[in-house]
Write an enzyme that holds these catalytic residues in place. Sequence first.
Site, mmCIF file in Angstrom:
data_model
loop_
_atom_site.group_PDB
_atom_site.id
_atom_site.type_symbol
_atom_site.label_atom_id
_atom_site.label_comp_id
_atom_site.label_asym_id
_atom_site.label_seq_id
_atom_site.Cartn_x
_atom_site.Cartn_y
_atom_site.Cartn_z
ATOM 1 N N LYS A 180 -26.266 -18.259 -5.438
ATOM 2 C CA LYS A 180 -26.401 -16.890 -5.830
ATOM 3 C C LYS A 180 -25.370 -16.062 -4.978
ATOM 4 C CE LYS A 180 -30.910 -16.651 -7.881
ATOM 5 N NZ LYS A 180 -32.110 -16.019 -7.904
ATOM 6 N N HIS A 183 -25.145 -10.899 -1.155
ATOM 7 C CA HIS A 183 -25.214 -9.562 -1.296
ATOM 8 C C HIS A 183 -25.440 -8.748 -0.197
ATOM 9 C CE1 HIS A 183 -29.592 -9.675 -0.987
ATOM 10 N NE2 HIS A 183 -29.756 -10.387 -1.916
ATOM 11 N N HIS A 186 -27.694 -9.504 2.392
ATOM 12 C CA HIS A 186 -27.596 -10.441 3.370
ATOM 13 C C HIS A 186 -26.533 -10.212 4.451
ATOM 14 C CE1 HIS A 186 -28.813 -12.804 -0.491
ATOM 15 N NE2 HIS A 186 -29.668 -13.109 0.467
HETATM 16 N N1 ARG Z 1 -33.369 -15.963 1.088
HETATM 17 C C1 ARG Z 1 -34.063 -14.462 0.789
HETATM 18 C C2 ARG Z 1 -33.561 -13.537 0.085
HETATM 19 O O1 ARG Z 1 -32.335 -13.823 -0.324
HETATM 20 C C3 ARG Z 1 -34.271 -14.254 2.299
HETATM 21 C C4 ARG Z 1 -35.050 -14.854 3.260
HETATM 22 C C5 ARG Z 1 -35.723 -13.944 4.320
HETATM 23 N N2 ARG Z 1 -36.552 -14.918 5.151
HETATM 24 C C6 ARG Z 1 -37.902 -15.549 5.086
HETATM 25 N N3 ARG Z 1 -38.244 -16.150 5.778
HETATM 26 N N4 ARG Z 1 -38.483 -15.206 3.743
HETATM 27 O O2 ARG Z 1 -34.026 -12.710 -0.394
#
Ligand code: ARG
Length: 653
Positions: A180, A183, A186
């Site tokens: 993905k 964005h 991130h």
């Molecule tokens: N991968 C998730 C996202 O892009 C963020 C992860 C954040 N960390 C967690 N422990 N949930 O939205």
Amino acid sequence: MHIDTRSKMSTLTLDGLGALLQGFGTNPIPTAQGLPDACVLSRPVDIYRVYLADILTKLAGCEPALAYDAIQTSSTLANGDLTIPVPRLRLKGKKPADQCADFAANFPADHRLFQMPNAAGIHLPIFVTSHSLGRLILPYVFQRQNSYGKNPHVGLGDPSAGHPGRRRVIVEFSSPNIAKEFHAGHLRSTIIGAFISNLYESMGWDVIKVNYLGDWGKQFGLLAVGWQRFGSEEELAREPLKHLLDVYARINALFKPEQDESKKARDEGRDTSEIESRGLFAERNSYFRRMEDGDAEAVALWRRFRDISIERYISTYTRLNITFDEYSGESQVQSSTVETVERILKEKGVYEEHNGSWIIDFKKHNAKALDIAVVRGRTGTTTYLLRDVAAVLERENKYAFDKMIYVVSSEQDLYFQRVFKVLELMGRADLAARLQHVNFGKVIGMSSRLGNVKLLGDILDQTGEAMHEVMRRNATKYAQVPDPEAVADVVGISAVMVQDMSGKRVNNYPFDIARMTSFEGDTGPYLQYCHARLNSILRKAGLTRDDIAKHVEDHPTALETETDKRHCIDLLRLMAQYPDVTATALRNLEPSTILTYLFRLAHQLSSSYDVIQVTGTNEGRDVMLARAALYEGVRQVLENGMKLLGITPVERM
Ligand code: ARG
């Protein structure tokens, strides 16, 4: 090494510091009174604080700790270095304004560290003496260099409180989703998370940096289905991240009508199970089911995607000077831990079965705002929430952390409240109390401004190119920069970072390439320019950093003749504050705390150049060296602040 009077004056030990201070006529450092928060060896302002607390203790007849806590930092240099809001001393009897006037009248005259104060209503503003600043601050900075602003003592827990030695913090940040888009959320998590990691490290904590990849879930079922239709080994080898994005986008486009149909049914209150039992829904779900069941073939394909992606991420993070101690991810959570979580939830009577899924109804548990959350889905697969809760338990076992910080967008505020609440409901309030969600707002219009850019590397490329364009506009300067492309890349990255860290984390901000790459205003390029200009001052004077360090060591009073200059004193006053600023940042975890300070320093600097000239004067070599030392000290502070933020200072630009 030979011992001489100089090393006895080292600011690095209490004895040396005491000798230095007594050398200019103060009493011994009043450290005997047990002020646990005072770090005179890390924060020069604390030296002034302990002396001031001592004076106040005598003037007001209060406890030293109370006096110490009452002392505040002034908001601007014009209002003093420190200030005492007299009501904070909680004295009975006289009106605070009268007390304040008394303190001013009875303040010890001719103090070596403080000018005679004048009361300002209920505030007693304190200005430190130029005499003390001139002798103290440069040796203090030069003897610490890269360590100035750090504080190895802060992270050392109180052994009696069960924290022998260093404290450990897990900082989880960046955490993109494989296949993905990377964005803006991130990007911000990466920038802010790296800063928070640096900050804790600099304060003596043991920091574990974790990247929790979005590498599990039904979307991987869909990606695998897409791979069967559109995958190309060649493309995967060439540009894995792009290819996976592309495959996912194509299969997702085919999937969309089915998803819409299901959503419509749900909105109309109809059962969606029939719709989801056919077509791509069924293919996706059964593939993900295979993954969760550990089917060798399904897992092998997924592992390839994951490994290749991580390899690419690592090289992009390198551009940002970021390394992770662990690439974990949703996939890494063990099913046995997941089962433990569910067993406890059942035992505690908070886990309910509802239409084939397992839920927690937070409304029944004193948390109305958290509503209801699905913890295990109808198809029997784990959810994001369930995996996150299990991951906390695993990390506790693996790392025995004192604190864990999640750097994630404020869009997930509610979500993290749920994660923490689930742990409480499991009877682990102690564990939940060690967790912190550090959130941040949105970047407006990043994707539309950057066009079809979906990867971190592309974002950095684009800003690097934009920066290169801006640099080229000044042809003379451009010609002097060795390897302009590399410089543009680094400065472009600073541009993005400074724009991101300028405001409070929770604020949204617009992504504005023209503004961030400009040399005007409080931007990354401006900050880099200030640092590079300080370098060039030394270069032009034909001095090395070692020459200057030696001069400061040999002539601790070198700035004597300069300290009657307002500009010189103000620079020293600001430099003295830096370790206080990092201490504040450790409390609020706001990169803007550091950045705002660096820009104050930079502005002070730019108004000083005309007044404090190093070369082209006929005032002699000692004056030149003293002034060069002042600038080199400021440069060191700028460098320390920039590096703390994750910005690489360039030598020339
Ligand atoms: N991968 C998730 C996202 O892009 C963020 C992860 C954040 N960390 C967690 N422990 N949930 O939205």
